[in-house]
Design an enzyme around this catalytic site. Structure first.
Site, PDB file in Angstrom:
ATOM      1  N   GLY A   1       1.842   1.520  -3.498  1.00 40.22           N
ATOM      2  CA  GLY A   1       0.643   1.756  -4.291  1.00 40.22           C
ATOM      3  C   GLY A   1       0.068   3.146  -4.134  1.00 40.22           C
ATOM      4  O   GLY A   1      -0.512   3.698  -5.073  1.00 40.22           O
ATOM      5  N   ASP A   2       0.238   3.735  -2.960  1.00 43.83           N
ATOM      6  CA  ASP A   2      -0.213   5.105  -2.741  1.00 43.83           C
ATOM      7  C   ASP A   2       0.499   6.044  -3.710  1.00 43.83           C
ATOM      8  O   ASP A   2      -0.131   6.908  -4.338  1.00 43.83           O
ATOM      9  CB  ASP A   2       0.053   5.513  -1.291  1.00 43.83           C
ATOM     10  N   SER A   3       1.794   5.860  -3.852  1.00 37.96           N
ATOM     11  CA  SER A   3       2.563   6.699  -4.786  1.00 37.96           C
ATOM     12  C   SER A   3       2.158   6.438  -6.230  1.00 37.96           C
ATOM     13  O   SER A   3       2.046   7.373  -7.022  1.00 37.96           O
ATOM     14  CB  SER A   3       4.064   6.429  -4.626  1.00 37.96           C
TER      15      SER A   3
ATOM     16  N   ALA B   1       0.828  -1.214   0.000  1.00 35.34           N
ATOM     17  CA  ALA B   1       0.000   0.000   0.000  1.00 35.34           C
ATOM     18  C   ALA B   1       0.859   1.259   0.000  1.00 35.34           C
ATOM     19  O   ALA B   1       0.498   2.252  -0.636  1.00 35.34           O
ATOM     20  CB  ALA B   1      -0.946  -0.004   1.203  1.00 35.34           C
TER      21      ALA B   1
END
Length: 138
Positions: free
Chosen positions: A26-28, A23
């Protein structure tokens, strides 16, 4: 489907990461995809952050996850489940319910997994669907 050695190593590496590590990456990835798409639509600096913030928040990400759920493979659904069940060491922001926050973590974990495994085409397809463009991929 036969994987190359490089793809197999990337997939195994991704499976060894915790859902919160996925995550984090994945946030980036989600933010970069959002900002790239927005920058293609507008050149007005005041609009860039405002438009990005409308899509990069727990509520919007939970809605995006709901849109892609019917399209996920079993492996992708497992990553989403792991992301949703992850327990961060901090509480969800007060402005979002814990369920929304868990859903956004699940989406980010999936984006991180797809990025690490080199599944860029699949990531782009699911991102389009998440943003309401499923007619291009149905």
């Amino acid at each position: 489907m036969k994987l190359t050695l490089q793809e197999a190593v990337a997939t195994e590496k991704a499976r060894l990461l915790s859902p919160l590590e996925l995550a984090f990456i994945g946030d980036s990835v989600h933010t970069l995809l959002t900002r790239t798409r927005i920058a293609d639509r507008t050149r007005r600096p005041n609009d860039l952050h405002r438009l990005s913030a409308m899509e990069v928040n727990a509520s919007a990400q939970a809605e995006q996850l709901a849109r892609i759920l019917p399209y996920l493979t079993e492996e992708e659904a497992d990553i989403v489940r792991r992301g949703r069940n992850a327990h961060p060491r901090h509480a969800a922001p007060h402005s979002f319910s814990p369920d929304l926050y868990r859903a956004s973590t699940a989406l980010e974990a999936l984006y991180g997994y797809l990025f690490i495994t080199g599944s860029g085409d699949r990531l782009a397809c699911l991102d389009d669907i998440a943003r309401g463009k499923e007619e291009d991929h149905g």
